[in-house]
Design an enzyme around this catalytic site. Structure first.
Site, PDB file in Angstrom:
ATOM      1  N   ARG A 120      19.934  -2.321  26.387  1.00 34.24           N
ATOM      2  CA  ARG A 120      19.849  -3.766  26.113  1.00 34.24           C
ATOM      3  C   ARG A 120      20.589  -4.082  24.821  1.00 34.24           C
ATOM      4  O   ARG A 120      21.270  -5.091  24.707  1.00 34.24           O
ATOM      5  CB  ARG A 120      18.389  -4.196  26.032  1.00 34.24           C
ATOM      6  CG  ARG A 120      17.784  -4.587  27.361  1.00 34.24           C
ATOM      7  CD  ARG A 120      17.857  -3.472  28.413  1.00 34.24           C
ATOM      8  NE  ARG A 120      17.160  -3.816  29.636  1.00 34.24           N
ATOM      9  CZ  ARG A 120      15.885  -3.517  29.889  1.00 34.24           C
ATOM     10  NH1 ARG A 120      15.205  -2.798  29.023  1.00 34.24           N
ATOM     11  NH2 ARG A 120      15.324  -3.891  31.016  1.00 34.24           N
TER      12      ARG A 120
ATOM     13  N   ASP B  88      20.887   0.746  32.092  1.00 36.02           N
ATOM     14  CA  ASP B  88      20.163  -0.451  32.536  1.00 36.02           C
ATOM     15  C   ASP B  88      21.188  -1.526  32.894  1.00 36.02           C
ATOM     16  O   ASP B  88      22.394  -1.308  32.727  1.00 36.02           O
ATOM     17  CB  ASP B  88      19.170  -0.954  31.469  1.00 36.02           C
ATOM     18  CG  ASP B  88      17.903  -1.499  32.135  1.00 36.02           C
ATOM     19  OD1 ASP B  88      18.025  -2.402  32.987  1.00 36.02           O
ATOM     20  OD2 ASP B  88      16.802  -1.017  31.821  1.00 36.02           O
TER      21      ASP B  88
ATOM     22  N   HIS C 112      17.787  -1.521  38.104  1.00 42.38           N
ATOM     23  CA  HIS C 112      18.213  -1.547  36.697  1.00 42.38           C
ATOM     24  C   HIS C 112      19.585  -0.896  36.545  1.00 42.38           C
ATOM     25  O   HIS C 112      19.836  -0.194  35.565  1.00 42.38           O
ATOM     26  CB  HIS C 112      17.196  -0.825  35.794  1.00 42.38           C
ATOM     27  CG  HIS C 112      15.932  -1.600  35.548  1.00 42.38           C
ATOM     28  ND1 HIS C 112      15.781  -2.495  34.518  1.00 42.38           N
ATOM     29  CD2 HIS C 112      14.763  -1.630  36.226  1.00 42.38           C
ATOM     30  CE1 HIS C 112      14.570  -3.029  34.550  1.00 42.38           C
ATOM     31  NE2 HIS C 112      13.929  -2.522  35.595  1.00 42.38           N
TER      32      HIS C 112
ATOM     33  N   ASP D 299      11.619   2.020  38.273  1.00 43.34           N
ATOM     34  CA  ASP D 299      10.771   0.839  38.104  1.00 43.34           C
ATOM     35  C   ASP D 299      11.412  -0.441  38.637  1.00 43.34           C
ATOM     36  O   ASP D 299      12.628  -0.549  38.759  1.00 43.34           O
ATOM     37  CB  ASP D 299      10.439   0.653  36.619  1.00 43.34           C
ATOM     38  CG  ASP D 299      11.693   0.527  35.764  1.00 43.34           C
ATOM     39  OD1 ASP D 299      12.613   1.346  35.968  1.00 43.34           O
ATOM     40  OD2 ASP D 299      11.758  -0.373  34.922  1.00 43.34           O
ATOM     41  N   GLU D 300      10.529  -1.372  38.922  1.00 48.68           N
ATOM     42  CA  GLU D 300      10.845  -2.794  39.102  1.00 48.68           C
ATOM     43  C   GLU D 300      11.982  -3.119  40.071  1.00 48.68           C
ATOM     44  O   GLU D 300      12.715  -4.079  39.859  1.00 48.68           O
ATOM     45  CB  GLU D 300      11.171  -3.422  37.736  1.00 48.68           C
ATOM     46  CG  GLU D 300      10.033  -3.310  36.762  1.00 48.68           C
ATOM     47  CD  GLU D 300      10.349  -3.936  35.397  1.00 48.68           C
ATOM     48  OE1 GLU D 300       9.419  -4.465  34.794  1.00 48.68           O
ATOM     49  OE2 GLU D 300      11.500  -3.874  34.943  1.00 48.68           O
TER      50      GLU D 300
ATOM     51  N   TYR E 119       3.645  -0.619  23.913  1.00 48.76           N
ATOM     52  CA  TYR E 119       4.979  -1.223  23.965  1.00 48.76           C
ATOM     53  C   TYR E 119       5.275  -1.849  22.607  1.00 48.76           C
ATOM     54  O   TYR E 119       4.739  -2.882  22.250  1.00 48.76           O
ATOM     55  CB  TYR E 119       5.060  -2.259  25.097  1.00 48.76           C
ATOM     56  CG  TYR E 119       5.530  -1.649  26.403  1.00 48.76           C
ATOM     57  CD1 TYR E 119       5.386  -0.290  26.638  1.00 48.76           C
ATOM     58  CD2 TYR E 119       6.139  -2.421  27.397  1.00 48.76           C
ATOM     59  CE1 TYR E 119       5.824   0.283  27.813  1.00 48.76           C
ATOM     60  CE2 TYR E 119       6.579  -1.849  28.586  1.00 48.76           C
ATOM     61  CZ  TYR E 119       6.412  -0.493  28.782  1.00 48.76           C
ATOM     62  OH  TYR E 119       6.855   0.075  29.949  1.00 48.76           O
ATOM     63  N   PHE E 120       6.152  -1.180  21.891  1.00 49.85           N
ATOM     64  CA  PHE E 120       6.381  -1.600  20.518  1.00 49.85           C
ATOM     65  C   PHE E 120       7.483  -2.659  20.394  1.00 49.85           C
ATOM     66  O   PHE E 120       7.899  -3.012  19.297  1.00 49.85           O
ATOM     67  CB  PHE E 120       6.668  -0.384  19.622  1.00 49.85           C
ATOM     68  CG  PHE E 120       5.488   0.548  19.466  1.00 49.85           C
ATOM     69  CD1 PHE E 120       4.214   0.177  19.886  1.00 49.85           C
ATOM     70  CD2 PHE E 120       5.639   1.799  18.877  1.00 49.85           C
ATOM     71  CE1 PHE E 120       3.116   1.032  19.746  1.00 49.85           C
ATOM     72  CE2 PHE E 120       4.560   2.659  18.716  1.00 49.85           C
ATOM     73  CZ  PHE E 120       3.291   2.276  19.150  1.00 49.85           C
ATOM     74  N   ASP E 121       7.958  -3.155  21.547  1.00 48.36           N
ATOM     75  CA  ASP E 121       8.834  -4.322  21.482  1.00 48.36           C
ATOM     76  C   ASP E 121       8.006  -5.604  21.371  1.00 48.36           C
ATOM     77  O   ASP E 121       8.520  -6.660  21.060  1.00 48.36           O
ATOM     78  CB  ASP E 121       9.746  -4.399  22.720  1.00 48.36           C
ATOM     79  CG  ASP E 121       8.984  -4.346  24.042  1.00 48.36           C
ATOM     80  OD1 ASP E 121       7.906  -3.721  24.096  1.00 48.36           O
ATOM     81  OD2 ASP E 121       9.475  -4.926  25.034  1.00 48.36           O
TER      82      ASP E 121
ATOM     83  N   TRP F 268      11.584  -0.944  23.900  1.00 48.13           N
ATOM     84  CA  TRP F 268      12.550  -1.720  24.683  1.00 48.13           C
ATOM     85  C   TRP F 268      13.238  -2.671  23.717  1.00 48.13           C
ATOM     86  O   TRP F 268      12.614  -3.153  22.759  1.00 48.13           O
ATOM     87  CB  TRP F 268      11.830  -2.502  25.777  1.00 48.13           C
ATOM     88  CG  TRP F 268      11.068  -1.611  26.709  1.00 48.13           C
ATOM     89  CD1 TRP F 268       9.718  -1.472  26.764  1.00 48.13           C
ATOM     90  CD2 TRP F 268      11.611  -0.741  27.713  1.00 48.13           C
ATOM     91  NE1 TRP F 268       9.379  -0.557  27.742  1.00 48.13           N
ATOM     92  CE2 TRP F 268      10.532  -0.093  28.337  1.00 48.13           C
ATOM     93  CE3 TRP F 268      12.910  -0.440  28.132  1.00 48.13           C
ATOM     94  CZ2 TRP F 268      10.691   0.837  29.364  1.00 48.13           C
ATOM     95  CZ3 TRP F 268      13.077   0.478  29.155  1.00 48.13           C
ATOM     96  CH2 TRP F 268      11.980   1.102  29.762  1.00 48.13           C
TER      97      TRP F 268
ATOM     98  N   GLU G  98      15.395  -5.615  24.275  1.00 43.56           N
ATOM     99  CA  GLU G  98      15.967  -6.918  24.612  1.00 43.56           C
ATOM    100  C   GLU G  98      16.062  -7.829  23.383  1.00 43.56           C
ATOM    101  O   GLU G  98      17.037  -8.546  23.186  1.00 43.56           O
ATOM    102  CB  GLU G  98      15.100  -7.637  25.656  1.00 43.56           C
ATOM    103  CG  GLU G  98      15.180  -7.068  27.051  1.00 43.56           C
ATOM    104  CD  GLU G  98      14.097  -6.034  27.334  1.00 43.56           C
ATOM    105  OE1 GLU G  98      13.590  -5.428  26.379  1.00 43.56           O
ATOM    106  OE2 GLU G  98      13.781  -5.824  28.519  1.00 43.56           O
TER     107      GLU G  98
HETATM  108  C1  TNX Z   1       9.430  -3.628  31.580  1.00 45.95           C
HETATM  109  S1  TNX Z   1       8.495  -0.871  31.472  1.00 45.95           S
HETATM  110  C2  TNX Z   1      10.433  -2.703  31.809  1.00 45.95           C
HETATM  111  C3  TNX Z   1      11.614  -2.708  30.936  1.00 45.95           C
HETATM  112  C4  TNX Z   1      11.593  -3.864  29.977  1.00 45.95           C
HETATM  113  C5  TNX Z   1      10.219  -4.034  29.380  1.00 45.95           C
HETATM  114  C6  TNX Z   1      10.156  -5.110  28.347  1.00 45.95           C
HETATM  115  C7  TNX Z   1       9.520  -0.679  32.499  1.00 45.95           C
HETATM  116  C8  TNX Z   1       9.489   0.579  33.219  1.00 45.95           C
HETATM  117  N1  TNX Z   1      10.367  -1.670  32.706  1.00 45.95           N
HETATM  118  O1  TNX Z   1      12.765  -2.729  31.718  1.00 45.95           O
HETATM  119  O2  TNX Z   1      12.515  -3.627  28.969  1.00 45.95           O
HETATM  120  O3  TNX Z   1       9.322  -4.328  30.426  1.00 45.95           O
HETATM  121  O4  TNX Z   1       8.931  -5.181  27.689  1.00 45.95           O
END
Ligand code: TNX
Length: 547
Positions: free
Chosen positions: A163, A192, A268, A332-333, A424-426, A479, A481
């Protein structure tokens, strides 16, 4: 009465003085304070007893670090000395395990013993924390007996270099930070949507195209950032060459840190698809995204064998660069709506007799796992790899919370706990009104102050003793962003990284928030002296936050 009071006062002063001196993070297993101290000065000799493990690298690290901290340069002696020494010794003590150490600090010298060079490295970190950070010619270390070993074997941090891109120097400074607090695993998020960051010789476009995006840094990170226009110059980004990666891997290993590369799939990966459009179902040309993408529908095609060829080629180069046992494949996702309408994916489902898209995803991951296992490596992925059936030997990173981790452990799979609500330290670490911008609270943003992070216990009550063995450890995620600069990265990491350090290392019964906070107050100032930025507001931020 008076005598007692004077004595008490003396005792209180003495102990607070000692506490200021001994503020080790993570708190060791056993630490006993004895009478006296040793004076360390330029005459102190480092001596390596025996030679069955390579102790010269840790010795060099100690000498360099101590010189950086104090200006005092120690020398290695080839003969044993009876006074003013720091002696390393390899022993064979099964109770210490692979990472434990014993350290005896007496007025005549310091003796550090461990089974492995890793154990010696952790002892060195403890010794460095007992040493000041200021230019002097000598200093005192109190007499102590320390017996120490970690609670968990995976003590990790994730650094997202996609990011936002960070220089080799910044990555190394982050590794130094991890090492100081005895973390041992860096999950390096190299792939990503908005940037592919690892040079792959066989696929040069990944870094020629995929590593660069049109700069929209003047607009806040979101899905609303102006998309790139065809022909517009992509100027933001960068990547690590294979030589740089080898250098970073070596640097980390000298600090007892293993780097686990994260090569995302099947989602991603828009940076890869922008470089090689044939990798997606639609096989259409796309541009590297300028910011957030949600939902992520442009993914690798699961029906196209050339995609697997590509991934095996990429992973072959990755394996060559990273000696780590684990390779993280993301997972993920993924929004798999394109798979549902892709003729190749549908054909694959038919030939492989798969009933659902979840099973197709599982097929994808299992196929990759088979490849990694054939190369002698282990697959680790985000908890979505549980969907549609988990690949046989896979390890799971639980991040949405602890539920995925519990499920995986009950299925006898190893687990790394990285729950977003604690680690999650972001995320905001104090009042969002006064903190720098972080993931928005009305969207996926959370509130993770230091006290919240510290309260996490990696072994959920839902697991019995046998199942608990599958919890390998913990990991914090950075993360990025919302984190465009190294200074901001440090601000988000420190002091919360101290919390993950202590959660991962210190036995549960030795954890104590007040005590940790007082040690943290000492350690943030040390970090500042070493040139790190840190967040002050999180030290006093409450556990929950009302808007
Ligand atoms: C979720 S955690 C994500 C990341 C993002 C993050 C932002 C995970 C496996 N996927 O792609 O950067 O949230 O908080």
């Amino acid at each position: 009465m008076k005598v007692v009071l004077v004595f008490l006062l003396f005792f209180v002063c003495e102990s607070s003085h000692a506490q200021e001196k001994v503020s080790i993070i993570p708190r060791p297993l056993k630490i006993e304070t004895n009478n006296g101290h040793i004076e360390i000065n330029a005459g102190t000799k480092v001596f390596l007893k025996g030679s069955s493990i390579k102790l010269d690298a840790p010795a060099k690290y100690l000498i360099q670090s101590l010189e950086k901290q104090t200006g005092i340069r120690l020398e290695i002696s080839s003969n044993s000395v009876s006074r003013n020494f720091i002696q390393f010794e390899q022993i064979n003590d099964s109770s210490l395990g692979e990472e434990g150490y014993n350290m005896e600090i007496k007025s005549e010298g310091i003796t550090l013993k461990a089974n492995t060079s890793k154990g010696i490295s952790y002892g060195i970190q403890t010794l460095l924390q007992l040493s000041p950070i200021s230019k002097i010619t000598s200093f005192e270390v109190p007499a102590l007996t320390i017996e120490d070993k970690p609670r968990f074997k995976w003590r990790g941090a994730l650094l997202d270099c996609s990011r936002h891109f960070y220089s080799v120097e910044t990555v190394k400074k982050f590794i130094d930070l991890m090492a100081m607090y005895k973390l041992n695993t860096l999950q390096w998020h190299l792939v990503d949507n908005p940037g592919w960051r690892i040079e792959i010789k066989k696929y040069p476009k990944l870094t020629k195209i995929g590593a660069w995006r049109v700069d929209r840094g003047n607009e806040p990170w979101s899905e609303n950032r102006t998309p790139a226009k065809e022909g517009e110059k992509a100027t933001y980004g960068g990547f690590y060459t294979q030589d740089q990666i080898r250098d970073i891997v070596r640097y980390a290993s000298e600090r007892a840190i293993t780097i686990v590369p994260e090569i995302e799939m099947p989602s991603h990966v828009m940076s890869a698809i922008a470089s090689y459009p044939y990798l997606s179902c639609k096989q259409k040309h796309i541009l590297v995204p300028t910011g957030a993408i949600w939902p992520i529908t442009e993914n690798y095609c699961a029906g196209n064998d050339s995609v697997f060829q590509f991934l095996e080629d990429v992973l072959t180069e990755v394996i060559d660069l990273f000696p780590s046992k684990y390779i993280h494949i993301g997972g993920d996702e993924a929004n798999l709506s394109n798979w549902k309408i892709c003729p190749k994916c549908l054909a694959r489902m038919k030939t492989e007799k798969l009933d659902s898209i979840a099973q197709l995803q599982s097929y994808f991951i299992k196929r990759i796992e088979k490849f990694l296992v054939s190369k002698g490596r282990k697959l680790i992925g985000w908890e979505e790899i549980l969907e549609g059936g988990l690949s046989p030997e896979a390890t799971v990173t639980s991040y949405k919370g602890i539920k995925g981790g519990i499920e995986a452990a009950k299925l006898k799979h190893d687990v790394v706990m990285a729950p977003c609500d604690f680690l999650y330290f972001d995320m905001f670490q104090a009042d969002p009104k006064t903190e720098p911008i972080a993931p928005p609270q009305d969207s996926w943003g959370l509130y993770v102050p230091l006290i919240k992070a510290y309260s996490f216990d990696p072994v959920p009550a839902e697991l019995n003793t046998k199942e608990s063995k599958y919890i390998l450890g913990v990991q914090a995620s950075l993360w990025t962003e919302y984190i465009p600069t190294p200074e901001h990265l440090e601000y988000m990491a420190i002091p919360r990284i101290f919390a993950v350090s202590e959660i991962g290392w210190t036995m549960k019964e030795n954890k104590n928030w007040e005590d940790f906070l007082s040690r943290t107050n000492v350690n943030v100032l040390r970090m500042q002296k070493l040139g790190y930025n840190y967040c002050k507001t999180t030290l006093t931020a409450p556990l929950t936050f009302s808007k």
